[in-house]
Design an enzyme around this catalytic site. Sequence first.
Site, PDB file in Angstrom:
ATOM      1  N   ASP A  42       0.853  -1.189   0.000  1.00 49.72           N
ATOM      2  CA  ASP A  42       0.000   0.000   0.000  1.00 49.72           C
ATOM      3  C   ASP A  42       0.898   1.251   0.000  1.00 49.72           C
ATOM      4  O   ASP A  42       1.655   1.458   0.953  1.00 49.72           O
ATOM      5  CB  ASP A  42      -0.869  -0.044   1.271  1.00 49.72           C
ATOM      6  CG  ASP A  42      -2.065   0.880   1.185  1.00 49.72           C
ATOM      7  OD1 ASP A  42      -2.212   1.562   0.156  1.00 49.72           O
ATOM      8  OD2 ASP A  42      -2.847   0.907   2.145  1.00 49.72           O
ATOM      9  N   CYS A  82      -5.820   4.386  -3.820  1.00 47.38           N
ATOM     10  CA  CYS A  82      -6.206   3.019  -3.429  1.00 47.38           C
ATOM     11  C   CYS A  82      -7.493   2.514  -4.063  1.00 47.38           C
ATOM     12  O   CYS A  82      -7.481   1.542  -4.810  1.00 47.38           O
ATOM     13  CB  CYS A  82      -6.379   2.920  -1.926  1.00 47.38           C
ATOM     14  SG  CYS A  82      -4.999   3.541  -1.005  1.00 47.38           S
ATOM     15  N   HIS A 143     -10.947  -1.930   1.178  1.00 46.10           N
ATOM     16  CA  HIS A 143     -11.207  -0.538   0.762  1.00 46.10           C
ATOM     17  C   HIS A 143     -12.042  -0.425  -0.512  1.00 46.10           C
ATOM     18  O   HIS A 143     -11.846   0.485  -1.326  1.00 46.10           O
ATOM     19  CB  HIS A 143      -9.892   0.257   0.599  1.00 46.10           C
ATOM     20  CG  HIS A 143     -10.087   1.722   0.881  1.00 46.10           C
ATOM     21  ND1 HIS A 143      -9.046   2.651   0.840  1.00 46.10           N
ATOM     22  CD2 HIS A 143     -11.196   2.444   1.200  1.00 46.10           C
ATOM     23  CE1 HIS A 143      -9.511   3.850   1.116  1.00 46.10           C
ATOM     24  NE2 HIS A 143     -10.814   3.753   1.338  1.00 46.10           N
ATOM     25  N   HIS A 298       1.527   2.107   4.362  1.00 47.55           N
ATOM     26  CA  HIS A 298       0.652   3.274   4.520  1.00 47.55           C
ATOM     27  C   HIS A 298       0.918   3.897   5.892  1.00 47.55           C
ATOM     28  O   HIS A 298       1.211   3.165   6.839  1.00 47.55           O
ATOM     29  CB  HIS A 298      -0.807   2.808   4.417  1.00 47.55           C
ATOM     30  CG  HIS A 298      -1.778   3.892   4.096  1.00 47.55           C
ATOM     31  ND1 HIS A 298      -2.078   4.893   4.996  1.00 47.55           N
ATOM     32  CD2 HIS A 298      -2.513   4.146   2.989  1.00 47.55           C
ATOM     33  CE1 HIS A 298      -2.966   5.712   4.436  1.00 47.55           C
ATOM     34  NE2 HIS A 298      -3.242   5.279   3.215  1.00 47.55           N
ATOM     35  N   ASP A 350      -0.114  -0.609  -4.942  1.00 49.04           N
ATOM     36  CA  ASP A 350      -1.355  -0.137  -5.569  1.00 49.04           C
ATOM     37  C   ASP A 350      -1.181   1.167  -6.356  1.00 49.04           C
ATOM     38  O   ASP A 350      -1.983   1.488  -7.229  1.00 49.04           O
ATOM     39  CB  ASP A 350      -2.501  -0.042  -4.550  1.00 49.04           C
ATOM     40  CG  ASP A 350      -2.186   0.866  -3.374  1.00 49.04           C
ATOM     41  OD1 ASP A 350      -1.034   1.321  -3.247  1.00 49.04           O
ATOM     42  OD2 ASP A 350      -3.107   1.115  -2.566  1.00 49.04           O
ATOM     43  N   LYS A 375       1.736   9.699  -5.453  1.00 44.65           N
ATOM     44  CA  LYS A 375       0.368   9.304  -5.111  1.00 44.65           C
ATOM     45  C   LYS A 375      -0.619  10.425  -5.380  1.00 44.65           C
ATOM     46  O   LYS A 375      -0.366  11.578  -5.029  1.00 44.65           O
ATOM     47  CB  LYS A 375       0.335   8.930  -3.624  1.00 44.65           C
ATOM     48  CG  LYS A 375      -1.045   8.619  -3.076  1.00 44.65           C
ATOM     49  CD  LYS A 375      -0.973   8.204  -1.613  1.00 44.65           C
ATOM     50  CE  LYS A 375      -2.357   7.907  -1.065  1.00 44.65           C
ATOM     51  NZ  LYS A 375      -2.311   7.436   0.336  1.00 44.65           N
TER      52      LYS A 375
END
Length: 583
Positions: A42, A82, A143, A298, A350, A375
């Site tokens: 993650d 995500c 998620h 994360h 991801d 991200k």
Amino acid sequence: MLRLEHSWSWLALALAVLLGAKPSACGPPPGPRPNILLLMADDLGIGDVGCYGNTTIRTPNIDRLAADGVRLTQHLAAAPLCTPSRAAFLTGRYPLRSGMVSSQGLRVLQWTAVSGGLPPSEITFAKILKAKGYTTGLIGKWHLGLSCASPDDHCHHPLNHGFDHFYGMPFSMMADCERWELSEKRAVLESRLDVCFQLVALATLTLTIGKLTHLIPGASWTLVIWSAVVCLLLFATSCLVGALIMHADCFLMRNHSIAEQPMRSQRTTPLMLQEVSSFVKRHKQGPFLLFVSFLHVHTPLVTTENFRGRSPHGLYGDNTEEMDWMVGQILETLDTEGLTNSTLVYFTSDHGGSLEARFGNNQYGGWNGIYKGGKGMAGWEGGIRVPGIFRWPGVLPAGRVIHEPTSLMDIFPTVVHLAGGQVPQDRVVDGRDLLALLQGTARHSDHEFLMHYCESFLHAARWHQRDLWKVHFTTPIFQPDGAGACYGQIVCPCSGNRVTHHAPPLLFDLSRDPSEAHALTPDTEPSFHQVVETVARAVAAHRQTLIPVPLQLDAADNTWKPWLQPCCGRFPFCWCDRDADPR
Ligand SMILES: *[C@@H]1O[C@H](CO)[C@@H](O)[C@H](O)[C@H]1NC(C)=O
């Protein structure tokens, strides 16, 4: 021995091809069907991994996976965040097709108790593999939603999407699970509640004075008391909001029931490993599909004592090294059970590392190497270029490196075909079977064009022919150097006044300029207009294939709904720890 068998079956296949049999990408793969183990980190950046060029972080287990298998250098997430990226991974489709995006700036599912999520009509690879006789498991983060209308209809639950077994977080790890500085929700909610509190407190005071001095005609003691009650409630909620978020989202489920609420984050690492090992042991007769979806790396970077202070890169480095160790533990379980040669292992992240996850001088997000952005940014490579490693001893060559464009969406058709299944014919699937490319029987990937979406907005597209072109239509406004991109926000926005629309678009040749440092112009690039026009035509053709669907991440389905809140115990006292009981 196994190696030999496989080379014989390839010889047979080669003969069949020579004798005129039509080679088919959809034909059954050689030999028995493999187990499939998918490992997803993650928020891990491509630059955080040793075999992708990091010389100071130690990731020996991931590096060994690459040395024994195939490493992709241009492996791309379908979205830079995500929820949409994972939806695309599981369905093999751009997230816009399943509606797993927003058009309103809500980039991921915001709470467990929202009604949005992966629509039950979507077909995941788990669903197909299960129908083909695989035992399917998900351990870790989901998620992708939970329920639609009542707290336990579980319409979006992993068990409703093809998994036989689920252990993990229906939501996502987040800083708020540990009351960290870099809060995603608590800080915002607290400040909003504080503003309301101050306004109501002021009103109460004004009413009281108004009543005492008879200056405000409408003021009555009843009004004053009501106003004071609201004031107290707001104050209490503001004090409790951190705890409420932890109870609402930071919990673990085993299949349909809550295992631990709120969860004790420190225990999740050993619990997940134990769960993986027992799944593999229970199902070693195979075939099985196991998706291990790490809570690492994360924020808040929950790291056990053994790994704290070990890396030269602070808590982020420690957490990454711990995740690599977990990968090692999982591979060792395969080995002990004698499953290494019969299991296809895949490792990825991801999306890219977060540039905004920093506090003071400390960087708590991943490193995207030479790539620009991170991200949340769909167009710039740093947000979407991730590690991609496949290992299947005896079937895939060891140590091969492939530079062709591939997507996380490609896992879908690849594993479906390996299981002897068929990709759905009633919908568009954007992923492409990777087996021939991984084995070396195909030299080029099937992706001529790839679209790069930010929410529901198309920010960029790439075109791979001889060269590797990237065309940006929209880019976020950010500081590439210094304090981390859109510092002060969680991620850069996709639309509105914090993005730039480019007409003509920005053009880069990634084969010469992978860092996207030098935009080409008609003067510096003679084929500028031809490239931009070709890509524009591909985008138009792609748009023709889109069918409008409800956007699951828009506010209507992405707002906290108290009646959907999963609660272990009696609401609002959601509290239990079932894993503490001996099982
Ligand atoms: C390795 O990763 C760390 C942590 O993300 C990063 O700070 C460092 O710059 C990376 N080193 C290289 C050589 O890429």
